[in-house]
Design a protein around this motif. Structure first.
Motif, mmCIF file in Angstrom:
data_model
loop_
_atom_site.group_PDB
_atom_site.id
_atom_site.type_symbol
_atom_site.label_atom_id
_atom_site.label_comp_id
_atom_site.label_asym_id
_atom_site.label_seq_id
_atom_site.Cartn_x
_atom_site.Cartn_y
_atom_site.Cartn_z
ATOM 1 N N ARG A 288 0.837 -1.204 0.000
ATOM 2 C CA ARG A 288 0.000 0.000 0.000
ATOM 3 C C ARG A 288 0.872 1.254 0.000
ATOM 4 O O ARG A 288 0.549 2.246 -0.663
ATOM 5 C CB ARG A 288 -0.940 0.013 1.217
ATOM 6 C CG ARG A 288 -1.936 -1.134 1.228
ATOM 7 C CD ARG A 288 -3.065 -0.907 2.204
ATOM 8 N NE ARG A 288 -2.654 -0.644 3.559
ATOM 9 C CZ ARG A 288 -2.319 -1.582 4.449
ATOM 10 N NH1 ARG A 288 -2.327 -2.857 4.096
ATOM 11 N NH2 ARG A 288 -1.970 -1.258 5.685
ATOM 12 N N GLU B 207 1.424 4.594 -2.807
ATOM 13 C CA GLU B 207 1.538 6.028 -2.519
ATOM 14 C C GLU B 207 2.802 6.606 -3.145
ATOM 15 O O GLU B 207 2.790 7.729 -3.678
ATOM 16 C CB GLU B 207 1.532 6.265 -1.007
ATOM 17 C CG GLU B 207 0.262 5.840 -0.298
ATOM 18 C CD GLU B 207 -0.945 6.667 -0.692
ATOM 19 O OE1 GLU B 207 -0.764 7.849 -1.058
ATOM 20 O OE2 GLU B 207 -2.069 6.128 -0.644
ATOM 21 N N LEU C 298 3.556 14.384 -0.093
ATOM 22 C CA LEU C 298 3.641 13.118 0.631
ATOM 23 C C LEU C 298 4.773 13.190 1.637
ATOM 24 O O LEU C 298 5.864 13.693 1.329
ATOM 25 C CB LEU C 298 3.894 11.950 -0.335
ATOM 26 C CG LEU C 298 4.009 10.558 0.309
ATOM 27 C CD1 LEU C 298 2.660 10.100 0.866
ATOM 28 C CD2 LEU C 298 4.538 9.532 -0.681
ATOM 29 N N ALA D 114 -0.723 13.983 3.264
ATOM 30 C CA ALA D 114 -0.698 12.546 3.003
ATOM 31 C C ALA D 114 0.591 11.976 3.579
ATOM 32 O O ALA D 114 1.687 12.480 3.298
ATOM 33 C CB ALA D 114 -0.771 12.277 1.510
ATOM 34 N N VAL E 170 2.828 8.339 5.062
ATOM 35 C CA VAL E 170 3.091 6.920 5.256
ATOM 36 C C VAL E 170 4.042 6.818 6.433
ATOM 37 O O VAL E 170 5.024 7.566 6.499
ATOM 38 C CB VAL E 170 3.728 6.313 3.990
ATOM 39 C CG1 VAL E 170 4.278 4.921 4.266
ATOM 40 C CG2 VAL E 170 2.733 6.292 2.842
ATOM 41 N N GLU F 140 -4.445 5.268 10.878
ATOM 42 C CA GLU F 140 -4.786 4.659 9.594
ATOM 43 C C GLU F 140 -6.229 4.160 9.607
ATOM 44 O O GLU F 140 -6.959 4.328 8.627
ATOM 45 C CB GLU F 140 -3.843 3.507 9.277
ATOM 46 C CG GLU F 140 -4.121 2.890 7.909
ATOM 47 C CD GLU F 140 -3.282 1.661 7.630
ATOM 48 O OE1 GLU F 140 -3.049 1.359 6.445
ATOM 49 O OE2 GLU F 140 -2.871 0.980 8.593
ATOM 50 N N ARG G 290 -2.292 7.628 5.701
ATOM 51 C CA ARG G 290 -2.542 6.776 4.540
ATOM 52 C C ARG G 290 -2.183 5.321 4.822
ATOM 53 O O ARG G 290 -2.966 4.412 4.532
ATOM 54 C CB ARG G 290 -1.732 7.289 3.337
ATOM 55 C CG ARG G 290 -2.177 8.659 2.833
ATOM 56 C CD ARG G 290 -3.553 8.598 2.177
ATOM 57 N NE ARG G 290 -4.013 9.915 1.757
ATOM 58 C CZ ARG G 290 -3.748 10.469 0.577
ATOM 59 N NH1 ARG G 290 -2.996 9.819 -0.309
ATOM 60 N NH2 ARG G 290 -4.208 11.665 0.278
#
Length: 270
Positions: A100, A104, A198, A215, A217, A231, A237
């Motif tokens: 996932r 991104e 990001l 956004a 991670v 999450e 994200r």
């Protein structure tokens, strides 16, 4: 643009699962059950140190709800009567989260967006993050430069090989604090510079970015539930479960290769 250090060939999915278990990045990890439950309880009790810059209100005030979510997203034992000894991270969940996260990375690379990469775990994850920053820069992304002179938690917010870190006393420090990321994003906003498209980070660095609406991670250990809860709420994200400080940082290299390969950021891929 070449990566800072050559990575091994990207493993297959099954090879990576085996590697994660063998090196204890996932599977039977070193973090004890007692420590996991104590952190779940402290988050549920509203201790902001364990919120990683996120705002949960009273939505996770039940420790059992935190445990259930961590079992689903991280793979810890879901038995509330298991109070001590070994705990686990499900390697299949780790690999699924990497996939996932790769989506991104692929998305921001396709748009040649602005990215910010940061770590509070320079002793273990600096090479992983450095390789990610280099791969994104090689794909045409702009790696955000940290403004000079930023101070947070009485230390300096610095940047090495495109990775934001926390420096204090001429050393890079391990920190879960959201303050360094808050300092970066506040400085960008004050200067009129756009926020990142990001953020790839860990712990409080990722949590703070997500709370800003960027956004993000983030990597997190099984005793750090905040990113997994974020999450589940859609604030973050992707939360990637792993032991964040195994015996040798090189153990993360196959995982890094898998991530970047899945994102199309290795070799001659666009």
């Amino acid at each position: 643009m070449p990566l800072p250090l050559p990575l091994p060939p990207a493993p297959s999915r099954s090879e990576l699962v085996d590697h994660l278990v063998r090196t204890r990045i996932a599977g039977d990890v070193a973090t004890p059950r007692e420590n996991n439950l104590a952190h779940f309880r402290q988050l549920a009790n509203g201790d902001r140190h364990y919120w990683f810059g996120l705002e949960f209100g009273d939505r996770w005030a039940d420790e059992q709800d935190v445990l259930s979510e961590m079992a689903e997203r991280c793979g810890v034992n879901d038995d509330p009567d298991h109070r001590g000894g070994q705990d686990t991270i499900d390697p299949e969940l780790t690999v699924g989260a990497l996939e996932r996260a790769a989506a991104e990375l692929r998305k921001v690379a396709k748009s040649r967006g602005r990215v910010l990469v940061a770590t509070g775990h320079p002793g273990a994850l600096l090479d992983l993050h450095g390789a990610t920053a280099a791969a994104l820069r090689g794909a045409g992304c702009e790696v955000v430069r940290v403004p000079l002179g930023l101070i947070a938690d009485e230390g300096l917010v610095a940047q090495f090989n495109g990775v934001a870190v926390y420096e204090r006393g001429a050393s890079l420090w391990h920190t879960h604090s959201p303050a360094p990321m808050n300092a970066i994003l506040s400085a960008l906003e004050r200067s009129g510079e756009p926020l990142p498209d990001l953020v790839v980070a860990d712990h409080g660095w990722a949590g703070a970015a997500a709370q800003w609406g960027v956004a993000a991670v983030g990597y997190a250990d099984c005793n750090d539930p905040a990113l997994f809860l974020a999450e589940s709420e859609g604030t973050l994200r992707v939360a990637i479960p792993l032991d964040d400080h195994v015996a040798d940082p090189r153990f993360y290299e196959p995982m890094t290769a898998y991530l970047l390969d899945a994102a199309g950021l290795l070799g001659d891929e666009d």
